[in-house]
Design an enzyme around this catalytic site. Structure first.
Site, PDB file in Angstrom:
ATOM      1  CG  ASP A   1      35.992  25.846  31.232  1.00  0.00           C
ATOM      2  OD1 ASP A   1      35.204  25.117  31.852  1.00  0.00           O
ATOM      3  OD2 ASP A   1      35.705  26.991  30.846  1.00  0.00           O
TER       4      ASP A   1
ATOM      5  CB  CYS B   1      55.229  39.527  11.586  1.00  0.00           C
ATOM      6  SG  CYS B   1      54.170  40.979  11.627  1.00  0.00           S
TER       7      CYS B   1
ATOM      8  CG  ASP C   1      32.902  21.748  32.762  1.00  0.00           C
ATOM      9  OD1 ASP C   1      31.895  21.567  33.451  1.00  0.00           O
ATOM     10  OD2 ASP C   1      33.349  22.862  32.464  1.00  0.00           O
TER      11      ASP C   1
ATOM     12  CB  CYS D   1      54.068  42.462  15.879  1.00  0.00           C
ATOM     13  SG  CYS D   1      52.812  41.739  14.851  1.00  0.00           S
TER      14      CYS D   1
ATOM     15  CG  ASP E   1      35.523  21.655  35.451  1.00  0.00           C
ATOM     16  OD1 ASP E   1      34.607  20.948  35.889  1.00  0.00           O
ATOM     17  OD2 ASP E   1      35.369  22.520  34.575  1.00  0.00           O
TER      18      ASP E   1
END
Lengths: 759, 64
Positions: free
Chosen positions: A630, A47, A448, A50, A634
């Site tokens: 992940d 926002c 996985d 920030c 893989d």
């Protein structure tokens, strides 16, 4: 509490003190006048508050000229004076509660392409609106001299505009033709150029009909589709790039003269000594020389539990050093390391996969010859009937204009953009439209285990065997460590609402555990052979123990936690007609456990090459596989599969190989992606049918010579709008289905927030 | 008939000006961060559009 104030504790936990300044320097670039620019990606920016916090904090650092936040892409551009060392940007951001990662410069070429497209679109829009304005007066019956003048003005606008905006299509068509292929852009280019040529000729000879308006508005509509398509891919790329980098860019190397230097990964040679601090990733394949620690291999091999290492142990590139500092000796250069090996296998797998032809491309392969043959036959037919070359050519070109794949060019991208936006809102990033087409066709889903079916954090398994007092002590000690086991203990303590115990003399023994005293009692939390004094007890105990003055107090067993909604997701996928199986690099026992729990077929201990091979075999047997994984191991499988998905926590390589990336914890994202993709495929087909139906009506009219510029403009605009409206139905479709879904939208977004905070 | 001689150029010029303005705003990076611009309007400090984008686009030779 506002969204932009992550707790200080969290920031502390995420802080990575080892992002060396040299690394910042490596990733920065000179932008002239002695100023360097560093781009950081800061996913936590939400926002206006920030923006200010980040800009003020960074702007106050010495040497920083300007810090500018881009809220849309969640990035900060920092300009600093090149003659000074870089200020601690990342540490500063960590301190005020934001995660920050270095952003790769030099990947911004696609932004240029987008701007190019938007510029072309703006020019086409300008020209189309002005020419339309003039055309309306011509259509409403302007007398000959005014009509001529308006045609000339239209020509003056249309010619440069068509050349400028049309380049996108002309160059792509030319590339295709030069390689002896044809694509959608070939009929577009031919149609537009012929229309322009004929209109110029007509204008020159003071004839009644000029098609400038049709040509330019055609280009305008097509550019809209092209730009949307590009924006979708660009957005996905930005979102994926914004995620944390997991591979290291460099490492601290001990040089021959004993000094330390930070070298980029690809300059590390075998036999170099590297200092690896806790929390750093192993840059290249290496062997431990001194030090004891534990290594997190979850992303590399699929092992879910941390592995202890001692001098002599071999480390794969990409694994994470958890507890103690290590001195390691490189055994391979970066290009020969595990990571590079995976990339090579991925390339091989990709080359082996049959090239997928997108729907729009295969449609245009059928389309172009049909259209061109029709136009040619029309020309020949009119030559035979009337023998008037001019009239025959005019009608043939009118056929080309009316059949120009305006709706076809919009039919596919519009649907895919709407679908991708939908998925994006529920936390799934789609890399490109082709991915949606492919995922709609899958019939087998392979998961996985570690990090995909399970979360990448651990959970205390034997909570019920442990008395609350022991858990309270263990959780209090563990609160001071970042080790995965410690985090799990803290979480278990929080879940059981134990009261924290006051500790004294807290110390951490790298590679062994933590020690603390309460009153006169000494507690140790860690490995059995370190915490326990009695040798008999040491050998009889496995796992993590809590000892009281050297005697066993409690043992803890950990395993990774299931992702939320795994069962629901598996059920949903079975209902969608997909066969689901598990394929993991982890040991047999945990995989079997999980598989029987979920009632799925499984394969355990599979090597990266075998993963890819299994998928290739299934593909051979006629299945279309969706691989969800992940890890680095893989990555080849992701590349080999028909379609692939990876969680946001995946290794860089895997995330880049995957077609879709899901940001939230819930595994329902996979089932949802399949569902949306199938809806999208349905709508794409409808849209193609609409486009064909339009042609079936319009083409006979054109062949008979009844098409005037007015008819062409109306027909093309209507068909384009119809196709766009149909694509937007995808939106309504989903929101009607939402209440019946198992995960209401609010739930998902709440979880997303939690997930984003946790990162 | 004579009306056309200034009306049409005026119409075209207006369109061209709008096109030019759009091109300029695109080039000066005003569309780079639409979400951020919406927030920045609330900041008290002086804050013009950024020219980071120009640095990106105009000086490709300095990239390394």
């Amino acid at each position: 509490m506002s969204c932009c104030a992550p707790s200080a504790e969290l920031a502390l936990a995420m802080a990575d003190p080892h992002t060396a300044n040299e690394e910042v320097l490596l990733a920065s670039r000179i932008i002239g006048d002695g100023v360097r620019q560093t781009d950081l990606s800061v996913p936590g920016i939400h926002c206006g508050g920030c923006i200010q916090k980040v800009e003020v904090a960074l702007g106050a650092l010495p040497g920083v000229e300007k810090a500018r936040v881009n809220l849309s892409s969640k990035r900060v551009a920092i300009r600093w004076q090149a003659d000074k060392p870089p200020a601690p940007f990342i540490e500063t951001l960590n301190k005020i509660g934001y995660d920050a990662y270095l952003h790769d410069a030099g990947t911004d070429k696609t932004e240029e392409t987008l701007k190019e497209l938007i510029r072309a679109l703006a020019v086409a829009g300008f020209a189309a609106s002005n020419i339309m304005l003039l055309s309306v007066s011509v259509w409403s019956g302007a007398d000959a001299p005014i009509r001529d003048m308006f045609h000339w003005i239209s020509a003056l606008i249309a010619f440069p505009a068509l050349i400028y905006s049309g380049r996108v299509f002309f160059s792509s068509a030319w590339r295709a033709l030069r390689h002896g292929q044809t694509n959608m852009d070939v009929p577009i280019s031919i149609g537009v150029l012929l229309a322009l040529g004929m209109s110029l000729y007509e204008t020159f000879h003071h004839e009644a009909h000029a098609y400038f308006d049709a040509a330019i508005s055609l280009l305008f509509f097509l550019l809209i589709g092209r730009t949307l398509d590009h924006m979708m891919r660009e957005r996905a790329r930005t979102a994926v790039r914004g995620l944390a980098r997991l591979s290291s860019r460099g490492a601290l190397v001990v040089q021959d003269d004993g000094t330390h230097a930070y070298l980029p990964v690809n300059e590390i040679r075998p036999n170099m000594h590297i200092l690896l601090a806790a929390g750093e990733r192993v840059p290249v394949d290496a062997r431990v020389e001194t030090g004891q620690s534990e290594i997190d291999c979850a992303l590399v091999s699929g092992e879910s539990l941390p592995q202890p290492v001692a001098p002599g142990a071999a480390l794969s590139a990409g694994t994470l050093n958890l507890t103690g500092p290590l001195t390691i000796v490189a055994t391979a250069a970066a290009k020969d390391s595990f990571l590079a090996e995976m990339v090579r296998m991925m390339e091989a797998a990709e080359a082996g996969r049959s090239v997928y032809r997108r729907v729009s491309d295969s449609a245009s392969r059928l389309y172009a010859p049909v259209v061109h043959v029709t136009a040619l036959l029309t020309f020949i037919g009119w030559m035979i009937v009337e023998g008037d070359l001019h009239r025959a050519a005019t009608i043939a070109i009118a056929v080309l204009i009316i059949t120009c794949p305006c709706a076809l060019g919009l039919a596919v991208p519009m649907v895919q953009v709407v679908a991708a936006r939908h998925l994006f809102e529920s936390g799934v990033i789609v890399k490109d439209g082709g991915a949606l087409e492919r995922i709609a066709k899958v019939d087998t889903v392979i998961f996985d285990k570690t990090g995909t079916l399970t979360m990448d954090r651990l959970r205390l398994m034997n909570r019920n065997d442990i008395d609350l007092a022991a858990l309270a002590i263990a959780a209090s000690i563990a609160a001071h460590s970042r080790h995965p086991y410690s985090r799990a203990l803290v979480a278990a303590g929080r879940d059981n609402a134990v009261t924290p115990v006051a500790l004294n003399d807290l110390s951490e023994q790298p590679g062994a555990g933590m020690q603390a005293t309460i009153g006169t009692t000494t507690y140790r939390l860690g490995r059995a052979d370190w915490a326990l004094t009695a040798a008999a007890e040491q050998s009889a105990t496995t796992g993590v123990v809590l000892s009281e003055n050297g005697r066993l107090r409690a043992t803890f067993r950990f395993d990774s936690d299931l992702r939320p909604d795994v069962r629901e997701a598996v059920l949903a996928m079975s209902n969608q007609g997909c066969r689901v199986e598990i394929m993991s690099g982890d040991r047999d026992e945990p995989v079997r456990h999980l598989a029987s729990d979920l009632g799925l077929a499984y394969r355990a201990g599979v090597s990266p090459a075998d993963k890819a091979k299994h998928i290739a075999d299934l593909t051979e047997a006629g299945h279309r596989v969706l691989m969800v994984g992940d890890g680095l191991n893989d990555a080849p499988a992701l590349a080999a599969a028909h379609a692939s998905m990876a969680p946001a926590t995946a290794a860089d390589v895997g995330r880049n190989a995957a077609d879709l990336v899901f940001l939230h914890d819930s595994l329902l994202a996979v089932a949802q992606a399949i569902a949306v993709a199938r809806n999208a495929r349905h709508l794409v087909r409808q849209n193609l049918m609409l486009a064909i139906g339009y042609n079936a009506i319009a083409v006979p009219i054109a062949i008979l010579g009844h098409v005037t510029p007015l008819v062409a403009a109306v027909a093309m605009s209507t068909s384009s709008l119809l196709v766009i409206a149909n694509a937007l139905r995808l939106q309504g479709w989903r929101s009607r289905k939402e209440p019946r879904g198992r995960a209401p939208a609010g739930d998902i977004s709440g979880r997303a927030l939690a997930m984003e905070k946790a990162r | 008939m004579t009306d056309y001689f200034f009306l049409i150029p005026v119409a075209l010029a207006l369109g061209a000006i709008a096109l030019g303005a759009f091109m300029w705003s695109l080039r000066s990076g005003q569309y780079d961060d639409l979400a951020g611009a919406a927030e920045r309007i609330l900041f008290e400090s002086r804050d013009g559009p950024d020219n980071t984008a120009r640095a990106h686009g105009d000086k490709p030779s300095h990239r390394n």
